[in-house]
Enzyme design. Structure first.
Site, mmCIF file in Angstrom:
data_model
loop_
_atom_site.group_PDB
_atom_site.id
_atom_site.type_symbol
_atom_site.label_atom_id
_atom_site.label_comp_id
_atom_site.label_asym_id
_atom_site.label_seq_id
_atom_site.Cartn_x
_atom_site.Cartn_y
_atom_site.Cartn_z
ATOM 1 C CG HIS A 4 1.604 23.427 58.225
ATOM 2 N ND1 HIS A 4 0.603 22.489 58.264
ATOM 3 C CD2 HIS A 4 1.003 24.611 57.889
ATOM 4 C CE1 HIS A 4 -0.556 23.089 57.971
ATOM 5 N NE2 HIS A 4 -0.339 24.373 57.750
ATOM 6 C CG ASP A 9 14.656 35.103 38.909
ATOM 7 O OD1 ASP A 9 14.446 35.245 37.688
ATOM 8 O OD2 ASP A 9 14.610 36.050 39.705
ATOM 9 C CB CYS A 27 2.259 18.156 57.071
ATOM 10 S SG CYS A 27 2.286 19.288 58.481
ATOM 11 C CG ASP A 72 8.782 31.919 42.166
ATOM 12 O OD1 ASP A 72 8.413 32.455 41.111
ATOM 13 O OD2 ASP A 72 9.366 32.541 43.080
ATOM 14 C CB CYS A 114 -2.709 19.656 57.856
ATOM 15 S SG CYS A 114 -1.092 19.546 57.074
ATOM 16 C CB CYS A 157 -0.601 18.763 61.182
ATOM 17 S SG CYS A 157 -0.600 20.486 60.650
#
Length: 374
Positions: free
Chosen positions: A335, A92, A306, A266, A304, A309
């Site tokens: 996560h 940005d 991940c 984003d 989940c 988790c």
RNA sequence: GGUGCUGUAGUUAAGUUGGUUAUAACGCCGGCCUGUCACGCCGGAGGCCGCGGGUUCGAGUCCCGUCAGCACCG
């Protein structure tokens, strides 16, 4: 050849899915960019970012300009090398800081004079400086220098600001020297006024940029206004270019915006909220600091996969937060970002499958917008 | 045994020459966060001011006694 090479694989209504080829890799879209303002996605290693499935991250030209300086980063081999990230980067420009740091700015036709909160020094960001910074950083996509204005704002204020953003965009274009490797995106402004949005989108579409963004949103307006404004804007942008909605949003905002024609996003929410204890799950929103999780042996999200988790209980994660242990920030960030990347993957699949599938996903995602109970 | 110091929220402390509803930080409980000045911000609950007497219109504050902790002296 453009540094942003787009292939669209499927469409469902205004939603589309495909791949954009950038200088540092191919990015399937719709995509979510984790935010790494200072050249780091806070609390995440580059390899972790890759592991959770992100190919493109967002950084910030203004903040890197203030510290450590774009020339220093250029001497260090560019931003990719400096931060050890070989995926794609979009920066940005600093247009958002015109809004968020407005108490430290003075705006003129030339540019924006910032008194950096960091060191008190005055620096003037102009469209030319903005392009120079982003090209020095060597990023895949540079954003034009715009003025992100507050909401609400009068028609007169929006009209003047938007016209100046257009003039600045043309100056950005003229200042480019690395057209083969660093793409330039223009940003549609126009406040929450339909006629201004349509006019501005049409006007900058004629400039043949590498992509387009919808800016000036997520500045405090209600969600309905945000989505309405997106819907006014996207039909007037080139269909063969990427359309980026800046600064959005919650999972449900993202699905709704995809349906209205947005390709990339984003937002600081998954990372910032993670550091503040807020977790997105398929069973609702969790504030890990709440006492109710003190002896909860289950993982954050039963659905989940991940690393967090798979390995850690809510009780342990709460303990880390209560103790202000740094690992808590990492595990929750990991996560939340994984959750967002999975969402984007589901969105891409749903678009290929068609409108029924997309509608079903939309219903599911909206159901996540509730506090976790039981 | 004697002298001195200190006892105020879960913790550590502030509290004027006695004067409205006893203050702060941390902790505890909860909320917020949309192109990151952000491991941040906002709010809430929580006190027989060690205990018992006394002086005073009025005591966390002054006096007496007492208990506890600490220091020093025997």
């Amino acid at each position: 050849m453009s540094p942003v090479d787009l292939t669209i694989h499927a469409q469902s209504g205004a939603a589309r899915t495909g791949v954009m080829k950038l200088t540092h890799g191919s990015v399937p879209f719709p995509a979510f960019m984790p935010v790494g303002t200072y050249g780091t996605v806070k609390a995440m290693l580059p390899r972790d970012i890759k592991e959770i499935g992100a190919e493109l991250i967002l950084s910030n030209a203004y903040h890197l300009w203030v510290r450590p300086g774009h020339k220093l980063i250029e001497r260090m081999g560019g931003l990719h090398s400096f931060m050890g990230w070989d995926g794609a980067i979009l920066t940005d420009s600093g247009g958002y800081q015109v809004f968020s740091l407005n108490q430290f700015t003075q705006i003129s036709e030339e540019g924006v004079r910032f008194r950096a909160p960091l060191d008190g020094q005055y620096r003037t960001m102009t469209p030319e400086v903005c392009v120079e910074i982003q090209e020095s950083l060597g990023v895949d996509i540079a954003m034009a220098f715009d003025e992100c204005i507050e909401w609400p704002a009068t028609r007169d204020r929006v009209a003047q600001s938007t016209a100046r953003t257009t003039r600045w965009l043309k100056r950005c274009q003229a200042a480019r020297t690395k057209m083969e490797t660093t793409g330039l995106f223009g940003i549609v402004q126009g406040g929450m006024y339909q006629d201004f949005r349509v006019e501005h989108a049409q006007e900058i579409s004629e400039l043949d940029l590498d992509g387009y963004a919808v800016g000036g949103l997520s500045v405090g307006e209600p969600t309905e206004k945000l989505l309405e404004t997106v819907a006014w804007t996207t039909p007037h942008l080139p269909a063969d270019k990427i359309c980026y909605l800046m600064g959005v949003g919650y999972p449900w905002d993202i699905v709704e915006a995809v349906i209205r024609g947005i390709d990339i996003f984003d937002c600081v929410i998954p990372t910032r909220n993670a550091r503040n204890g807020k977790v997105f799950t398929s069973v609702g929103i969790i504030n890990i600091k709440n006492a109710r999780y003190a002896e909860d042996e289950s993982g954050l999200d039963p659905n989940c996969s991940c690393l967090t988790c798979q390995n850690h209980s809510r009780a342990y994660l709460r303990h880390l937060f209560v103790s202000q242990e740094i690992l808590g920030a990492h595990l929750l960030t990991r996560h939340n970002l994984h959750f967002y990347q999975q969402l984007m993957s589901k969105i891409r699949v749903a678009i290929s499958e068609g409108s029924e599938s997309l509608e079903k996903l939309r219903t599911e995602v909206n159901s996540w917008n509730r506090p976790y109970t039981t």
